[in-house]
Enzyme design. Structure first.
Site, PDB file in Angstrom:
ATOM      1  N   LYS A  11      92.875 -42.003  40.582  1.00 49.26           N
ATOM      2  CA  LYS A  11      92.815 -41.338  41.888  1.00 49.26           C
ATOM      3  C   LYS A  11      93.447 -39.933  41.836  1.00 49.26           C
ATOM      4  O   LYS A  11      94.136 -39.591  40.868  1.00 49.26           O
ATOM      5  CB  LYS A  11      93.507 -42.216  42.923  1.00 49.26           C
ATOM      6  CG  LYS A  11      92.789 -43.555  43.179  1.00 49.26           C
ATOM      7  CD  LYS A  11      93.463 -44.330  44.309  1.00 49.26           C
ATOM      8  CE  LYS A  11      92.753 -45.634  44.614  1.00 49.26           C
ATOM      9  NZ  LYS A  11      93.348 -46.347  45.766  1.00 49.26           N
ATOM     10  N   TYR A  51      83.897 -46.843  49.881  1.00 49.04           N
ATOM     11  CA  TYR A  51      84.872 -47.707  50.563  1.00 49.04           C
ATOM     12  C   TYR A  51      84.315 -48.319  51.847  1.00 49.04           C
ATOM     13  O   TYR A  51      85.095 -48.696  52.723  1.00 49.04           O
ATOM     14  CB  TYR A  51      86.150 -46.924  50.866  1.00 49.04           C
ATOM     15  CG  TYR A  51      87.081 -46.793  49.676  1.00 49.04           C
ATOM     16  CD1 TYR A  51      87.666 -47.914  49.088  1.00 49.04           C
ATOM     17  CD2 TYR A  51      87.393 -45.547  49.140  1.00 49.04           C
ATOM     18  CE1 TYR A  51      88.518 -47.806  48.009  1.00 49.04           C
ATOM     19  CE2 TYR A  51      88.259 -45.423  48.053  1.00 49.04           C
ATOM     20  CZ  TYR A  51      88.818 -46.569  47.499  1.00 49.04           C
ATOM     21  OH  TYR A  51      89.673 -46.466  46.429  1.00 49.04           O
ATOM     22  N   ASN A 114      98.013 -44.454  45.352  1.00 45.33           N
ATOM     23  CA  ASN A 114      98.449 -45.509  44.428  1.00 45.33           C
ATOM     24  C   ASN A 114      97.759 -45.464  43.063  1.00 45.33           C
ATOM     25  O   ASN A 114      97.569 -46.488  42.420  1.00 45.33           O
ATOM     26  CB  ASN A 114      98.350 -46.887  45.087  1.00 45.33           C
ATOM     27  CG  ASN A 114      96.937 -47.255  45.475  1.00 45.33           C
ATOM     28  OD1 ASN A 114      96.012 -46.480  45.270  1.00 45.33           O
ATOM     29  ND2 ASN A 114      96.765 -48.446  46.018  1.00 45.33           N
ATOM     30  N   HIS A 117      92.072 -47.200  41.197  1.00 53.45           N
ATOM     31  CA  HIS A 117      91.214 -48.203  41.833  1.00 53.45           C
ATOM     32  C   HIS A 117      90.672 -49.108  40.741  1.00 53.45           C
ATOM     33  O   HIS A 117      90.402 -48.643  39.628  1.00 53.45           O
ATOM     34  CB  HIS A 117      90.034 -47.540  42.560  1.00 53.45           C
ATOM     35  CG  HIS A 117      88.976 -48.539  42.957  1.00 53.45           C
ATOM     36  ND1 HIS A 117      89.054 -49.265  44.113  1.00 53.45           N
ATOM     37  CD2 HIS A 117      87.861 -48.965  42.290  1.00 53.45           C
ATOM     38  CE1 HIS A 117      88.012 -50.097  44.157  1.00 53.45           C
ATOM     39  NE2 HIS A 117      87.276 -49.932  43.076  1.00 53.45           N
ATOM     40  N   GLU A 128      79.901 -51.252  42.422  1.00 51.45           N
ATOM     41  CA  GLU A 128      80.678 -50.019  42.238  1.00 51.45           C
ATOM     42  C   GLU A 128      80.240 -49.266  40.983  1.00 51.45           C
ATOM     43  O   GLU A 128      80.200 -48.030  40.978  1.00 51.45           O
ATOM     44  CB  GLU A 128      82.169 -50.355  42.185  1.00 51.45           C
ATOM     45  CG  GLU A 128      82.683 -50.836  43.542  1.00 51.45           C
ATOM     46  CD  GLU A 128      84.147 -51.256  43.515  1.00 51.45           C
ATOM     47  OE1 GLU A 128      84.777 -51.237  42.434  1.00 51.45           O
ATOM     48  OE2 GLU A 128      84.661 -51.610  44.591  1.00 51.45           O
TER      49      GLU A 128
END
Ligand code: UDP
Length: 141
Positions: A11, A51, A114, A117, A128
């Site tokens: 990320k 998402y 965070n 993913h 995905e």
């Protein structure tokens, strides 16, 4: 034990911290192979689509804003039980609850920034991976 593929994203916070290589080393040391990769700045529409499952959650807007705040590194990982193995390497969603030695414990600051993913199940992994990579862009070794 089955060979699986999973979708992983480094990320924007971890890309900005210059730890792509350190995160890739965790994957490789755990026996996961990087079989496709691309660095991208996601558009708002791409992040919203990715998402979509979270679209009614209170954090959705902030999550999308964060994911388009800088480039991300997107990869397909392949190996035995790749989906669960990657989830174990990542650690808990909230870095404060993630076990020492996990990626999120070691590199992430907060639940919204965070670091990584990872797909959470075979169906989501298939969706995905196809979202970002045509079949010909995946180089199984
Ligand atoms: N997220 C957040 N606040 C929350 C829960 C989730 O910002 O209270 C973000 C966080 O970046 C997380 C992502 O939404 O990684 C997707 O949430 P999920 O529950 O699927 O966690 P993950 O599978 O990434 O551990």
């Amino acid at each position: 034990m089955t060979v699986q593929r999973t979708l992983s994203i480094v990320k924007p916070d971890a890309v900005a911290k210059n730890v792509i290589g350190k995160i890739y080393t965790r994957f490789e040391d755990a026996g996961l192979k990087i079989v496709a990769a691309q660095m991208r700045q996601l558009s708002q529409a791409e992040a919203e689509g990715f998402y979509e499952v979270h679209k009614d959650r209170p954090f959705f807007k902030d999550l999308v804003s964060f994911m388009i705040s800088g480039p991300v590194m997107i990869q397909v990982l392949e190996g035995e039980d790749a989906i669960l193995k990657n989830r174990e390497l990542m650690g808990a969603t909230d870095p404060k609850k993630a076990a020492p030695g996990t990626i999120r414990h070691d590199f992430a600051e907060s639940i919204d920034a965070n670091a990584v993913h990872g797909s959470d199940a075979p169906e989501t992994a298939a969706r995905e991976i196809a979202y970002f990579f045509p079949a010909l862009a995946i180089h199984s070794r």
